[in-house]
Design an enzyme around this catalytic site. Structure first.
Site, PDB file in Angstrom:
ATOM      1  N   LYS A 130      -9.026  -8.309   5.458  1.00  0.00           N
ATOM      2  CA  LYS A 130      -9.465  -9.684   5.213  1.00  0.00           C
ATOM      3  C   LYS A 130     -10.608 -10.052   6.159  1.00  0.00           C
ATOM      4  O   LYS A 130     -11.586 -10.688   5.766  1.00  0.00           O
ATOM      5  CB  LYS A 130      -8.281 -10.654   5.361  1.00  0.00           C
ATOM      6  CG  LYS A 130      -7.340 -10.580   4.163  1.00  0.00           C
ATOM      7  CD  LYS A 130      -5.978 -11.212   4.379  1.00  0.00           C
ATOM      8  CE  LYS A 130      -5.088 -10.885   3.178  1.00  0.00           C
ATOM      9  NZ  LYS A 130      -3.692 -11.310   3.336  1.00  0.00           N
TER      10      LYS A 130
ATOM     11  N   GLN B  89      -0.328 -14.542   7.516  1.00  0.00           N
ATOM     12  CA  GLN B  89       0.096 -13.316   6.832  1.00  0.00           C
ATOM     13  C   GLN B  89       1.620 -13.252   6.751  1.00  0.00           C
ATOM     14  O   GLN B  89       2.322 -13.442   7.741  1.00  0.00           O
ATOM     15  CB  GLN B  89      -0.461 -12.093   7.587  1.00  0.00           C
ATOM     16  CG  GLN B  89      -0.217 -10.764   6.905  1.00  0.00           C
ATOM     17  CD  GLN B  89      -0.937 -10.622   5.563  1.00  0.00           C
ATOM     18  OE1 GLN B  89      -2.007 -11.151   5.345  1.00  0.00           O
ATOM     19  NE2 GLN B  89      -0.313  -9.911   4.652  1.00  0.00           N
TER      20      GLN B  89
ATOM     21  N   ASP C 102      -4.207 -19.478   0.266  1.00  0.00           N
ATOM     22  CA  ASP C 102      -3.269 -18.594  -0.434  1.00  0.00           C
ATOM     23  C   ASP C 102      -2.677 -19.297  -1.669  1.00  0.00           C
ATOM     24  O   ASP C 102      -2.063 -18.651  -2.518  1.00  0.00           O
ATOM     25  CB  ASP C 102      -2.093 -18.240   0.488  1.00  0.00           C
ATOM     26  CG  ASP C 102      -2.248 -16.910   1.187  1.00  0.00           C
ATOM     27  OD1 ASP C 102      -2.781 -15.982   0.562  1.00  0.00           O
ATOM     28  OD2 ASP C 102      -1.805 -16.800   2.354  1.00  0.00           O
TER      29      ASP C 102
HETATM   30  N1  GUN Z   1       1.666 -10.776   2.240  1.00  0.00           N
HETATM   31  C1  GUN Z   1       1.550 -10.046   1.105  1.00  0.00           C
HETATM   32  N2  GUN Z   1       0.656 -10.617   0.267  1.00  0.00           N
HETATM   33  C2  GUN Z   1       0.205 -11.713   0.890  1.00  0.00           C
HETATM   34  C3  GUN Z   1      -0.754 -12.706   0.531  1.00  0.00           C
HETATM   35  O1  GUN Z   1      -1.353 -12.707  -0.545  1.00  0.00           O
HETATM   36  N3  GUN Z   1      -0.954 -13.679   1.447  1.00  0.00           N
HETATM   37  C4  GUN Z   1      -0.290 -13.725   2.637  1.00  0.00           C
HETATM   38  N4  GUN Z   1      -0.551 -14.738   3.459  1.00  0.00           N
HETATM   39  N5  GUN Z   1       0.592 -12.826   2.990  1.00  0.00           N
HETATM   40  C5  GUN Z   1       0.826 -11.831   2.128  1.00  0.00           C
END
Ligand code: GUN
Length: 285
Positions: A53, A97, A120
Site C-alpha cells: 500500500k 490493517q 476501506d
Molecule cells: N485485511 C485484509 N484485507 C483488508 C483490507 O482490505 N483492508 C484492511 N484494512 N485490512 C485488510
C-alpha cells in the site's frame, strides 16, 4: 481454455488515472493527497499488504504516513491514534490493517474512524451507503472484482452471479455491487447445501472463501467468468487461490490468476478512494 484476466494490467491503468488526477490537483489547486496506514503487531501477511500500500502511494504521488504499533498496544491507545488522524488535515484517508490483535475490538476501531476518511468503506455509515447504492467510497476488493469483470466485456445484467463467502469485507459488499448491476445474485457459505449445483449454474463465479483450491473445475459452468479473491499460502510457501486453477481454467471463458488477479486491484481501488476522500474534503465534489 480460458482467457487469463490480467489484474496487474487493469490495476496499472487505474493507478495511472489516479496519478494523473493527483498531479493535476497539486498543480492547479496546490492540494496534496495523504493516506495513513496503521498496522498493529507483526503479522507477516499484513506487513506485506502494508508495504504494498505504501509503495502504491508513492507510485500515484500520495504522501503516506505509516504507524507501526507494538502487538501490546491497547484498544484505547489505538483509538487515540485514530482520533489524532481524524483531526490531521494532511491525512485524507485512514487505513487500519486487519486483523487486529485479539485483545482489540475491531468493530470499535472501525467505528472510531471518521466516515469521511474511511477509505476501506468498513464504517457502518459507508456500508449503509453501499447497501442503498449511493456511495462514494468503493469497497476495495469487490470494486476491484467489478473492474476485472468490466475488462472482459461480459455483461452482468440478468446473469446468474454466485458469490462464495459472506464476509463483511468481501462477500456481502460483492453481492451488493453485482446486484446494483442487475445480476441475479446468490450468496453461498459454509452451511450452503448443494454448493456444487449452485456453482454450476453461475455465469459469474466469485470465490472468497479463504480455503486453498476449494472451487474445482467440476463446479464451474462451461464459459463462466471466474474471479478468485483467495490468497492462501501453502505449506511449501507458494501462494494459491480459492479456485483450483488448472481444472477451472479448462471450463471458464475468463479466469483470474493468483497472484496477479484480484490482489493488485484492491490496492488501486484504495488509491482511488483516497483521491475521492481528498477531493471531498477539499469541497471539490
Ligand atoms: N485485511 C485484509 N484485507 C483488508 C483490507 O482490505 N483492508 C484492511 N484494512 N485490512 C485488510
Amino acid at each position: 481454455m480460458a482467457q487469463i484476466i490480467n489484474g496487474k494490467e487493469v490495476s496499472a491503468s487505474v493507478k495511472a488515472a489516479v496519478a494523473a488526477e493527483t498531479a493535476q490537483l497539486r498543480e492547479e489547486k496546490g492540494l496534496k493527497v495523504g493516506l495513513a496506514v496503521v498496522i498493529v503487531g507483526d503479522n507477516p501477511a499484513s506487513r506485506v499488504y502494508v508495504n504494498n500500500k505504501k509503495k502504491a502511494c508513492e507510485e500515484v504521488g500520495f504522501q503516506s504516513f505509516e504507524y507501526a504499533l507494538d502487538e501490546n498496544t491497547t484498544e484505547e491507545q489505538l483509538r487515540d491514534l485514530v482520533d489524532v488522524l481524524n483531526r490531521d488535515s494532511r491525512v485524507n484517508g485512514i487505513l487500519v490493517q486487519l486483523p487486529l490483535p485479539k485483545h482489540i475490538n475491531e468493530t470499535a476501531i472501525i467505528n472510531a474512524i471518521s466516515p469521511e476518511k474511511d477509505v476501506d468503506a468498513f464504517h457502518p455509515s459507508n456500508v449503509g451507503k453501499i447497501m442503498i447504492g449511493e456511495y462514494s467510497f468503493l469497497p476495495c476488493t469487490p470494486a476491484g472484482v467489478m473492474e476485472l469483470i468490466a475488462s472482459t466485456g461480459v455483461e452482468i445484467a440478468g446473469k446468474s452471479c454466485v458469490v462464495i463467502g459472506r464476509s463483511n469485507i468481501v462477500g456481502k459488499p460483492m453481492a451488493m455491487l453485482l446486484l446494483h448491476k442487475s445480476g441475479t445474485v446468490t450468496i453461498c457459505h459454509s452451511k450452503t447445501q448443494n454448493l456444487k449445483e449452485i456453482c454450476l449454474g453461475a455465469d459469474i463465479l466469485v470465490a472468497a472463501v479463504g480455503k486453498p483450491n476449494f472451487v474445482t473445475g467440476d463446479m464451474v459452468k462451461e464459459g463462466a467468468v471466474v474471479l478468485d479473491v483467495g490468497i492462501n499460502r501453502l505449506e511449501n510457501g507458494k501462494l494459491c487461490g480459492d479456485v483450483e486453477f488448472e481444472s477451472a481454467e479448462k471450463k471458464a471463458s475468463y479466469i483470474t490468476p493468483v497472484p496477479g488477479g484480484v490482489g493488485p486491484m484492491t490496492i488501486s481501488m484504495l488509491m482511488k478512494n483516497t483521491l475521492t476522500a481528498a477531493k471531498q474534503q477539499a469541497g471539490l465534489i
